[in-house]
Enzyme design. Sequence first.
Site, short mmCIF file in Angstrom:
data_model
loop_
_atom_site.label_atom_id
_atom_site.label_comp_id
_atom_site.label_asym_id
_atom_site.label_seq_id
_atom_site.Cartn_x
_atom_site.Cartn_y
_atom_site.Cartn_z
CG HIS A 89 130.25 18.88 122.23
ND1 HIS A 89 129.45 19.61 121.40
CD2 HIS A 89 131.44 18.73 121.58
CE1 HIS A 89 130.12 19.90 120.28
NE2 HIS A 89 131.32 19.38 120.37
CG MET A 137 134.33 17.92 113.80
SD MET A 137 135.45 18.12 115.20
CE MET A 137 134.59 17.13 116.43
CB SER A 168 141.23 20.82 128.11
OG SER A 168 140.98 21.90 127.27
N GLY A 220 141.34 18.44 121.16
CA GLY A 220 141.06 19.29 122.31
C GLY A 220 142.32 19.99 122.77
CB SER A 268 133.94 18.32 124.42
OG SER A 268 134.84 17.43 123.80
CG MET A 306 137.01 14.31 115.50
SD MET A 306 138.58 14.79 116.27
CE MET A 306 137.95 15.93 117.53
CG ASP A 336 134.15 16.97 120.14
OD1 ASP A 336 134.59 17.36 121.23
OD2 ASP A 336 133.53 17.70 119.34
CG HIS A 375 131.13 18.98 116.58
ND1 HIS A 375 132.25 19.56 117.13
CD2 HIS A 375 131.08 19.40 115.30
CE1 HIS A 375 132.85 20.29 116.20
NE2 HIS A 375 132.16 20.21 115.09
CG MET A 414 134.26 24.53 114.62
SD MET A 414 133.95 23.59 116.12
CE MET A 414 135.62 23.13 116.56
CG ASP A 459 133.40 22.75 119.93
OD1 ASP A 459 132.90 21.83 119.25
OD2 ASP A 459 134.32 22.58 120.73
N GLY A 460 135.72 25.23 121.59
CA GLY A 460 137.17 25.20 121.42
C GLY A 460 137.86 26.28 122.23
#
Length: 213
Positions: free
Chosen positions: A29, A64, A195, A141, A6, A33, A31, A62, A134, A172-173
């Site tokens: 990936h 969100m 990260s 992140g 990500s 948002m 993300d 993804h 999740m 994820d996460g």
Amino acid sequence: MIIAPSFLTADFSKLEQEIKSITNSPWIHFDVMDGLFVPNKTYDHTIVLEVSSYSNQVFDVHLMVEEPEKVLEDYANAGADVITFHFEAVKTSVFEVISQLKRLDVRVGISLKPSTKIELLEPYLPYVDLVLVMSVEPGKGGQAFLPSAIEKIMWLNKKRSELHCQFLIEVDGGINVSTGKLVKDAGADVLVAGSFIFNRTDRFKAIEELEYV
Ligand code: DX5
Ligand code: ZN
């Protein structure tokens, strides 16, 4: 394991260079948002289009976002290969979103927040290509892994064989080598990591470490 980096924490002022630093991972990936479904706002389908001009990896998008049904076509046309929406964000019908994605000829992913009960997804499992568990509260992140994700992954793995379904289990996460091993042992197929990869200078090596957990 399939790794899906990500790039949420990447340096967007040199995005092409950042994406080129993770070319050894088959997936990437995105993300997305909208600042409504989650407090933060990141980017929209135009980033998918931009990255498609210099990457031929599998685009794992993804969403969100609230009412994902309104933007699916934008992401499909921008080059998404997998589009994952949140069960909690659909205002019309989850089955309608699934059929719309199939009509757009993209792989169908469904996701749920840590506090949503996994059993709610049972009716949809035969029709999706991927379930995204999740393991952090969606929205940013660098958060710590939530161990409650393990039980959900194990439930999905069991259901997958009981119902003879083919969906992939993505997590994820807060993924690193130790949490990656935990979720792999519980039945996960795809690891999203932000990260753990982007905080490293040698990203190729970070991806390899996750591939072989
Ligand atoms: C959170 C995102 C995750 C997150 C992963 O809302 O969906 O993809 O960025 O980042 P890390 O790996 O740093 O938890
Ligand atoms: Zn994500």
